[in-house]
Design an enzyme around this catalytic site. Structure first.
Site, PDB file in Angstrom:
ATOM      1  N   ASP A  11       5.978  33.496 -21.666  1.00 16.06           N
ATOM      2  CA  ASP A  11       5.727  34.523 -21.018  1.00 16.06           C
ATOM      3  C   ASP A  11       7.208  35.222 -20.529  1.00 16.06           C
ATOM      4  O   ASP A  11       7.739  34.413 -19.691  1.00 16.06           O
ATOM      5  CB  ASP A  11       4.771  34.256 -20.050  1.00 16.06           C
ATOM      6  CG  ASP A  11       4.534  35.405 -18.843  1.00 16.06           C
ATOM      7  OD1 ASP A  11       5.469  36.440 -18.788  1.00 16.06           O
ATOM      8  OD2 ASP A  11       3.957  35.379 -17.932  1.00 16.06           O
ATOM      9  N   TYR A 226       6.981  26.585  -8.708  1.00 12.59           N
ATOM     10  CA  TYR A 226       5.849  27.429  -9.361  1.00 12.59           C
ATOM     11  C   TYR A 226       6.611  28.277 -10.459  1.00 12.59           C
ATOM     12  O   TYR A 226       7.248  29.155  -9.783  1.00 12.59           O
ATOM     13  CB  TYR A 226       5.160  27.854  -8.274  1.00 12.59           C
ATOM     14  CG  TYR A 226       4.058  28.762  -9.037  1.00 12.59           C
ATOM     15  CD1 TYR A 226       2.799  28.337  -9.744  1.00 12.59           C
ATOM     16  CD2 TYR A 226       4.286  30.396  -9.050  1.00 12.59           C
ATOM     17  CE1 TYR A 226       1.869  29.144 -10.518  1.00 12.59           C
ATOM     18  CE2 TYR A 226       3.203  30.903  -9.882  1.00 12.59           C
ATOM     19  CZ  TYR A 226       2.245  30.420 -10.632  1.00 12.59           C
ATOM     20  OH  TYR A 226       1.331  31.255 -11.416  1.00 12.59           O
ATOM     21  N   LYS A 229       1.209  28.848 -14.675  1.00 14.52           N
ATOM     22  CA  LYS A 229       0.440  27.968 -15.566  1.00 14.52           C
ATOM     23  C   LYS A 229       0.943  27.853 -16.871  1.00 14.52           C
ATOM     24  O   LYS A 229       1.598  29.065 -17.403  1.00 14.52           O
ATOM     25  CB  LYS A 229      -0.889  28.158 -15.645  1.00 14.52           C
ATOM     26  CG  LYS A 229      -1.635  28.120 -14.170  1.00 14.52           C
ATOM     27  CD  LYS A 229      -2.089  26.437 -14.257  1.00 14.52           C
ATOM     28  CE  LYS A 229      -2.734  26.028 -13.075  1.00 14.52           C
ATOM     29  NZ  LYS A 229      -3.024  24.849 -12.863  1.00 14.52           N
ATOM     30  N   ARG A 263      -3.379  33.545  -9.568  1.00 19.28           N
ATOM     31  CA  ARG A 263      -2.349  32.630  -8.716  1.00 19.28           C
ATOM     32  C   ARG A 263      -2.298  31.080  -9.246  1.00 19.28           C
ATOM     33  O   ARG A 263      -1.842  30.271  -8.557  1.00 19.28           O
ATOM     34  CB  ARG A 263      -2.273  32.716  -7.429  1.00 19.28           C
ATOM     35  CG  ARG A 263      -2.142  34.309  -6.697  1.00 19.28           C
ATOM     36  CD  ARG A 263      -2.380  34.532  -5.406  1.00 19.28           C
ATOM     37  NE  ARG A 263      -2.113  35.830  -5.047  1.00 19.28           N
ATOM     38  CZ  ARG A 263      -0.905  36.350  -4.705  1.00 19.28           C
ATOM     39  NH1 ARG A 263       0.236  35.764  -4.932  1.00 19.28           N
ATOM     40  NH2 ARG A 263      -0.946  37.555  -4.643  1.00 19.28           N
TER      41      ARG A 263
HETATM   42  C1  F6R Z   1      -1.930  33.540 -12.701  1.00 20.85           C
HETATM   43  C2  F6R Z   1      -0.695  34.854 -12.501  1.00 20.85           C
HETATM   44  C3  F6R Z   1      -0.812  35.755 -11.552  1.00 20.85           C
HETATM   45  C4  F6R Z   1      -0.089  35.742 -10.382  1.00 20.85           C
HETATM   46  C5  F6R Z   1      -0.591  36.809  -9.307  1.00 20.85           C
HETATM   47  C6  F6R Z   1       0.454  36.764  -8.376  1.00 20.85           C
HETATM   48  O1  F6R Z   1      -1.380  32.759 -13.918  1.00 20.85           O
HETATM   49  O2  F6R Z   1       0.195  34.776 -13.390  1.00 20.85           O
HETATM   50  O3  F6R Z   1      -2.448  35.598 -10.978  1.00 20.85           O
HETATM   51  O4  F6R Z   1      -0.078  34.503  -9.999  1.00 20.85           O
HETATM   52  O5  F6R Z   1      -0.539  38.148  -9.802  1.00 20.85           O
HETATM   53  O6  F6R Z   1       1.839  36.939  -8.823  1.00 20.85           O
HETATM   54  P1  F6R Z   1       3.148  36.946  -7.903  1.00 20.85           P
HETATM   55  O7  F6R Z   1       2.994  35.551  -7.136  1.00 20.85           O
HETATM   56  O8  F6R Z   1       4.108  37.073  -8.813  1.00 20.85           O
HETATM   57  O9  F6R Z   1       2.929  38.097  -6.854  1.00 20.85           O
HETATM   58 MG    MG Z   2       2.881  36.044 -16.369  1.00 17.52          MG
HETATM   59 MG    MG Z   3       0.234  33.797 -19.244  1.00 23.31          MG
END
Ligand code: F6R
Ligand code: MG
Ligand code: MG
Length: 360
Positions: A11, A226, A229, A263
């Site tokens: 990614d 973090y 995933k 998340r």
């Molecule tokens: C799950 C994922 C998204 C982000 C969410 C918050 O794998 O990538 O659900 O965790 O969009 O993203 P941030 O922390 O970048 O605002």
């Molecule tokens: Mg992503």
């Molecule tokens: Mg992904």
């Protein structure tokens, strides 16, 4: 000469948010693979599921080839330039290191690869998932290679009747153990059932030939913080001593719950979808899996066939959406939200600190 099938994914920037890969990144990846892959690759396909770019490559260099890994790394680096220009979300996020040191493992991208003698006909399926983790393959791999209620070949095909061996990785302690099935299925299931920690790395037949291999690194642990995933990939060889194509796909007809989704902190159903529907947007999900089928011909990737585009998986999708609705009602409560120690995001330490005087 043997052929190696390598799938490397990363990614390196989402469009929009964490939903998909921008077409310009796919174009850039194809350009680099075309230029730098000359003389190195037998064939390649660039695709995506959700916000992950997947490079599917065939070559004669064997597994862990520095040339092949560097090609993937360079491709992701070039794509990162595009992602930065478009200010895509999380541009370059899976490239955890500044320089390439010979093997892409441990540097962020996920890798699954296997080397084998190409059979007179060699059907393979590349499964790719988004918004989940490597343990997501445990249940389907068990069903494909050890469960006669899924794979009738285990019962009635003399070439499968001896069973398979599972190599299982402890992703926390970084140790592995091999189970011989069906003899050891009860022992093995103690581990496979704990899919947040144990993940099937590979499956072999009893002659030692590779049948399946997955990407199993835990990026969030590698980075020490973090970073998303580790959306996993899986290669499965099919037919003639291995599961039939339909036996390899069948486990996904009944969506199981996997960790990931919003998340990286929720359980949700793994929904089988066609490539065009691999754009998780509802609550950043639910988690998706795509299956691309190929026939290998002297190293050429004949395909892909978009296996889950089949209308026969419509019911699985409807079921997944029902499960998604049900789980969403629970909001921030377990078992929709992951247990405290498995969430990718938490405010627990700060909240605890703020309230510590009030706990008596
Ligand atoms: C799950 C994922 C998204 C982000 C969410 C918050 O794998 O990538 O659900 O965790 O969009 O993203 P941030 O922390 O970048 O605002
Ligand atoms: Mg992503
Ligand atoms: Mg992904």
């Amino acid at each position: 000469p043997k052929i190696t099938l390598t799938v490397i994914k990363a990614d390196i920037g989402g469009y929009v948010g964490h939903c998909s890969v921008h077409p310009e990144l796919i174009e850039e990846a194809k350009k680099v693979m075309e230029e730098k892959g000359k003389g190195l690759l037998e064939d390649y396909v660039v695709t995506n599921v959700g916000d992950d770019i997947n490079l599917i490559m065939t070559h004669r260099k064997g597994v862990d080839s520095p040339d092949i890994h560097k090609l993937a790394w360079d491709t992701f680096l070039s794509c990162t330039q595009v992602a930065k220009r478009l200010k895509l979300y999380g541009a370059g996020q899976d490239l955890l290191s500044d320089s390439f040191s010979g093997n892409i493992k441990g540097m962020g991208p996920g890798v699954a690869e296997m080397e084998f003698e190409e059979r007179p006909s060699e059907p393979v399926i590349v499964f790719m998932a988004d918004k989940t983790e490597p343990g997501a393959w445990n249940l389907p791999l068990y069903r494909m290679f050890a469960d006669p209620f899924n794979t009738i070949g285990l019962v009635i095909d003399p070439k499968m009747h001896d069973g398979f061996k599972f190599e299982v990785l402890d992703t926390i302690e970084n140790k592995k153990v091999v189970f011989s099935c069906p003899e050891e299925i009860y022992d093995m299931l103690v581990f496979l059932g704990a899919s947040n920690r144990f993940a099937v790395k590979a499956v072999y037949n009893k002659k030692g030939e590779p049948a399946a291999v997955s990407s199993t690194q835990r990026m969030n642990l590698m980075a020490g913080r973090y970073v998303g995933k580790d959306d996993p990939v899986l290669i499965v060889r099919c037919q003639n001593g291995f599961p039939a194509v339909g036996e390899a796909l069948e486990p996904f007809a009944n969506p199981h719950l996997v960790a990931g989704w919003m998340r990286g902190s929720h359980f949700g159903p793994l929904m089988p979808v066609s490539c065009k529907d691999a754009t998780p947007s509802r609550f950043d999900g639910p988690p998706r899996v795509v299956a691309l089928g190929f026939q290998l011909a002297e190293g050429k990737l004949v395909g892909p066939q978009d296996m889950f585009a089949d209308v026969a998986f419509d019911k699985a999708r409807q079921k997944a959406l029902k499960i998604a609705d049900y789980l969403r009602q629970l909001g921030p409560f377990e078992p929709h939200r992951l247990p405290l120690d498995e969430m990718e995001y938490t405010t627990m330490p700060q909240v605890m600190e703020k309230l510590k005087e009030r706990f008596e």
